[in-house]
Design a protein around this motif. Structure first.
Motif, mmCIF file in Angstrom:
data_model
loop_
_atom_site.group_PDB
_atom_site.id
_atom_site.type_symbol
_atom_site.label_atom_id
_atom_site.label_comp_id
_atom_site.label_asym_id
_atom_site.label_seq_id
_atom_site.Cartn_x
_atom_site.Cartn_y
_atom_site.Cartn_z
ATOM 1 N N ALA A 24 0.848 -1.194 0.000
ATOM 2 C CA ALA A 24 0.000 0.000 0.000
ATOM 3 C C ALA A 24 0.882 1.242 0.000
ATOM 4 N N CYS A 65 -9.576 3.253 -4.899
ATOM 5 C CA CYS A 65 -8.189 3.579 -4.555
ATOM 6 C C CYS A 65 -7.712 2.860 -3.293
ATOM 7 N N GLY A 67 -9.108 0.209 -1.793
ATOM 8 C CA GLY A 67 -9.471 -1.201 -1.713
ATOM 9 C C GLY A 67 -10.794 -1.377 -0.988
ATOM 10 N N THR A 73 -3.817 0.299 -1.453
ATOM 11 C CA THR A 73 -3.342 -0.226 -2.731
ATOM 12 C C THR A 73 -2.060 0.526 -3.065
ATOM 13 N N THR A 74 -1.562 0.301 -4.253
ATOM 14 C CA THR A 74 -0.361 1.029 -4.667
ATOM 15 C C THR A 74 -0.660 2.501 -4.893
#
Length: 129
Positions: A24, A65, A67, A73-74
């Motif tokens: 993340a 964005c 999750g 997340t990235t």
């Protein structure tokens, strides 16, 4: 180097890159709410119906964005971590309202205030799961 050796070398070198990409996004430590905003209380605190509405809003506006479970997340940080959950409701409301374009967080000031407070309620629920 023979072909199998090159393949092994490529895999060894790519593991740290792939591992980092799956994490993340980190929080912006400099993104702090002003004291006046952080001291605000959630007018919807304790209302189960408002909390349920926050879940629907989160799915519609935030999960792409952060999750579905809010664990990040990235592109967005984990909202269940202590660094987020230790902030006051007022601080979270301020961040949801104003966003942080530097870190990629859009503003949600277009949502009515009660809906932004509902999102704060839902953020608290995410941490309990």
């Amino acid at each position: 180097m023979p072909a199998p050796g090159r393949l092994v070398m490529l895999l060894v070198l790519s593991v740290p890159i792939v591992g980092h990409a799956l994490q993340a996004r980190l929080h912006d430590p400099g993104w702090l709410a002003p004291v006046t905003a952080a001291s605000k209380r959630n007018p919807l605190a304790g209302r189960a119906d408002a909390r349920a509405g926050g879940g629907r809003l989160f799915r519609d506006r935030c999960s792409s964005c952060h999750g579905d479970d809010g664990r990040g997340t990235t592109t967005a940080p984990d909202l269940t971590e202590a660094v987020v959950q230790s902030q006051s409701d007022g601080a979270l409301f301020w961040k949801i309202s104003g966003g942080n374009t530097y870190a990629g967080m859009p503003t949600f000031s277009f949502l009515p205030e009660p809906q932004r407070w509902q999102l704060v309620l839902h953020l608290r629920e995410l941490a309990k799961r």
